[in-house]
Scaffold this motif. Structure first.
Motif, PDB file in Angstrom:
ATOM      1  N   GLN A 155       6.369  54.397  22.717  1.00 22.02           N
ATOM      2  CA  GLN A 155       6.704  55.381  23.473  1.00 22.02           C
ATOM      3  C   GLN A 155       6.992  56.695  22.605  1.00 22.02           C
ATOM      4  O   GLN A 155       6.771  57.848  22.911  1.00 22.02           O
ATOM      5  CB  GLN A 155       7.705  55.450  24.699  1.00 22.02           C
ATOM      6  CG  GLN A 155       7.741  56.642  25.608  1.00 22.02           C
ATOM      7  CD  GLN A 155       8.748  56.232  26.961  1.00 22.02           C
ATOM      8  OE1 GLN A 155       9.262  55.332  26.798  1.00 22.02           O
ATOM      9  NE2 GLN A 155       8.679  57.145  27.652  1.00 22.02           N
ATOM     10  N   THR A 159       5.030  60.327  22.473  1.00 18.81           N
ATOM     11  CA  THR A 159       5.760  61.385  22.791  1.00 18.81           C
ATOM     12  C   THR A 159       6.309  62.264  21.683  1.00 18.81           C
ATOM     13  O   THR A 159       6.437  63.462  21.560  1.00 18.81           O
ATOM     14  CB  THR A 159       7.151  61.032  23.620  1.00 18.81           C
ATOM     15  OG1 THR A 159       7.891  60.443  23.020  1.00 18.81           O
ATOM     16  CG2 THR A 159       6.720  60.377  24.865  1.00 18.81           C
ATOM     17  N   LYS A 161       9.316  62.095  20.410  1.00 17.64           N
ATOM     18  CA  LYS A 161      10.666  62.594  20.691  1.00 17.64           C
ATOM     19  C   LYS A 161      11.726  61.402  20.201  1.00 17.64           C
ATOM     20  O   LYS A 161      11.528  60.435  20.879  1.00 17.64           O
ATOM     21  CB  LYS A 161      10.633  62.836  22.329  1.00 17.64           C
ATOM     22  CG  LYS A 161       9.675  63.717  23.120  1.00 17.64           C
ATOM     23  CD  LYS A 161      10.069  65.016  22.407  1.00 17.64           C
ATOM     24  CE  LYS A 161       9.042  66.006  23.333  1.00 17.64           C
ATOM     25  NZ  LYS A 161       9.092  67.467  22.770  1.00 17.64           N
ATOM     26  N   VAL A 164      13.766  59.056  22.732  1.00 18.03           N
ATOM     27  CA  VAL A 164      13.188  57.852  23.142  1.00 18.03           C
ATOM     28  C   VAL A 164      13.753  56.855  22.758  1.00 18.03           C
ATOM     29  O   VAL A 164      14.448  55.778  23.386  1.00 18.03           O
ATOM     30  CB  VAL A 164      11.696  57.995  23.339  1.00 18.03           C
ATOM     31  CG1 VAL A 164      10.986  56.276  23.562  1.00 18.03           C
ATOM     32  CG2 VAL A 164      10.912  58.807  23.936  1.00 18.03           C
ATOM     33  N   ALA A 217      16.603  64.501  28.662  1.00 17.10           N
ATOM     34  CA  ALA A 217      15.245  64.125  29.160  1.00 17.10           C
ATOM     35  C   ALA A 217      14.581  65.104  30.093  1.00 17.10           C
ATOM     36  O   ALA A 217      13.473  65.596  29.716  1.00 17.10           O
ATOM     37  CB  ALA A 217      15.165  62.934  30.189  1.00 17.10           C
ATOM     38  N   LEU A 222      10.672  65.028  30.035  1.00 19.00           N
ATOM     39  CA  LEU A 222      10.603  63.649  30.233  1.00 19.00           C
ATOM     40  C   LEU A 222      11.117  63.170  31.590  1.00 19.00           C
ATOM     41  O   LEU A 222      11.984  63.692  32.006  1.00 19.00           O
ATOM     42  CB  LEU A 222      11.260  62.629  29.174  1.00 19.00           C
ATOM     43  CG  LEU A 222      10.691  63.130  27.760  1.00 19.00           C
ATOM     44  CD1 LEU A 222      11.451  62.472  26.717  1.00 19.00           C
ATOM     45  CD2 LEU A 222       9.349  62.712  27.666  1.00 19.00           C
ATOM     46  N   ASN A 223      10.739  62.151  32.044  1.00 17.70           N
ATOM     47  CA  ASN A 223      11.394  61.445  33.452  1.00 17.70           C
ATOM     48  C   ASN A 223      12.845  60.768  32.846  1.00 17.70           C
ATOM     49  O   ASN A 223      12.799  59.721  32.407  1.00 17.70           O
ATOM     50  CB  ASN A 223      10.485  60.433  34.052  1.00 17.70           C
ATOM     51  CG  ASN A 223      10.991  60.121  35.310  1.00 17.70           C
ATOM     52  OD1 ASN A 223      12.100  60.392  35.747  1.00 17.70           O
ATOM     53  ND2 ASN A 223      10.114  59.270  35.874  1.00 17.70           N
ATOM     54  N   LYS A 226      13.628  56.805  33.344  1.00 17.74           N
ATOM     55  CA  LYS A 226      13.119  55.928  32.466  1.00 17.74           C
ATOM     56  C   LYS A 226      14.169  55.620  31.256  1.00 17.74           C
ATOM     57  O   LYS A 226      14.075  54.635  30.443  1.00 17.74           O
ATOM     58  CB  LYS A 226      11.928  56.268  31.481  1.00 17.74           C
ATOM     59  CG  LYS A 226      10.531  56.444  32.664  1.00 17.74           C
ATOM     60  CD  LYS A 226       9.474  56.874  32.133  1.00 17.74           C
ATOM     61  CE  LYS A 226       8.154  56.829  32.942  1.00 17.74           C
ATOM     62  NZ  LYS A 226       6.910  57.157  32.524  1.00 17.74           N
TER      63      LYS A 226
END
Length: 343
Positions: A155, A159, A161, A164, A217, A222-223, A226
């Protein structure tokens, strides 16, 4: 164990002494103030007061302190102590991964690393020396932290990011710490009050983490669902609403109206602002103050360990920032903005 912690507390520096360090006008004055303190005996054979020597002094001290505690803890307490120390190792790991991701020079992150136990500065520098984050992860011991990073890595690649990976570390270690705290001697009647105290401390800290994770997030598109730590202590209703928000501003508004944390967020806003770094250091300072108060209460078994370790970590954190900042000519006002324990 409790008498040992009381003795160790007596060696911690006073705010007056720390203020003198921050206001020192020269390296020689800084050294003359520092030498008479408890830490001074580590410097007896040192001729030059340098960042490397300061690093060595603080690292030796914190290693000796935490090793002395580990000798007295067994069973459930030992498991909790291990998880607690690992939360600080995670902070070091996050700084290393962030530096690799952004290409920051090693000198910029050295002052923030607080090596603990077997994780020496050389260990973190070896991770930092790797060309990629994937290579750095592969150099880590095969433990749950590495497993969490490996699971989150795809992930991260998708992303780009670093958040994460950072949140994956938080989820792993704080879930472990919560499990240890919330099941503390569950079947023993006389452990009820102590379990309540430690779950309050750990649960509050996790709530703070989840507020910051949610805001970060959303700021990254981002969600949050998660990434949050799967523990909701006093934040359940607000957290459920906040993670469904469309923007960071909407989520922050929800947290600001929290009956438990709204007043604290307002206080931080008045002093520092409402950006994520200000909230993070504001939460840390509040939690440190609570631990100071808790150590003045009647000592039981596990909460004094939690509070002392937290205070000792942030004492070392603050001293390192002060000492190296002064040697590098950083303005005292800028140094004070970064202090947690002594702000």
């Amino acid at each position: 164990m409790i008498p040992r912690i009381r003795a160790l507390l007596s060696f911690m520096l006073s705010k007056k002494m720390v203020d003198q360090l921050v206001d020192a006008k020269s390296p020689s004055e800084l050294q003359s103030i520092f030498l008479p303190t408890y830490y001074g005996h580590y410097l007896e054979e040192i001729e030059e007061f340098t960042p490397d020597e300061i690093e060595l002094v603080l690292r030796r001290h914190v290693f000796e302190v935490f090793t002395s505690i580990s000798k007295f803890v067994t069973g459930d307490i030992a498991e909790f102590f291990d998880a607690l120390i690992t939360t600080f190792e995670v902070e070091n790991l996050k700084r290393i991964l962030r530096a690799i991701d952004t290409g920051r020079p090693v000198d910029e992150i050295m002052r923030y690393l607080v090596p603990l136990r077997k994780r020496t500065l050389a260990y973190y520098l070896d991770l930092f020396a790797q060309e990629t984050i994937k290579q750095a992860i592969s150099k880590m011991p095969k433990n749950k932290l590495r497993k969490a990073l490996e699971a989150a890595y795809p992930q991260y690649e998708q992303t780009d990011k670093i958040f994460v990976l950072e949140s994956a570390l938080d989820r792993q270690i704080y879930t472990t710490l919560w499990t240890s705290a919330s099941t503390w001697k569950k079947n023993e009647y006389f452990a009820t009050r102590e379990r309540s105290i430690i779950t309050n401390l750990v649960g509050e800290n996790i709530d703070f983490k989840n507020i910051l994770i949610t805001l970060r997030a959303l700021s990254l598109g981002l969600n949050p669902n998660k990434f949050i730590i799967p523990v909701a202590y006093r934040l359940k209703n607000e957290l459920n609403k906040a993670i469904s928000s469309e923007t960071m501003s909407d989520a922050l508004d929800i947290f600001t109206r929290s009956p438990n944390y709204g007043p604290l967020i307002d206080e931080i806003q008045k002093k520092e602002g409402l950006d994520i770094p200000s909230l993070e250091i504001g939460f840390q300072r509040f939690h440190v103050r609570k631990c100071r108060i808790r150590l003045a209460d009647y000592p039981f078994q596990i909460s004094p360990i939690y509070c002392f370790v937290l205070l000792k970590y942030f004492e070392i954190h603050d001293l390192k920032i002060i000492m190296i900042g002064k040697l590098e000519g950083v303005d005292p006002a800028d140094i004070r903005k970064l202090l947690v324990m002594y702000n």
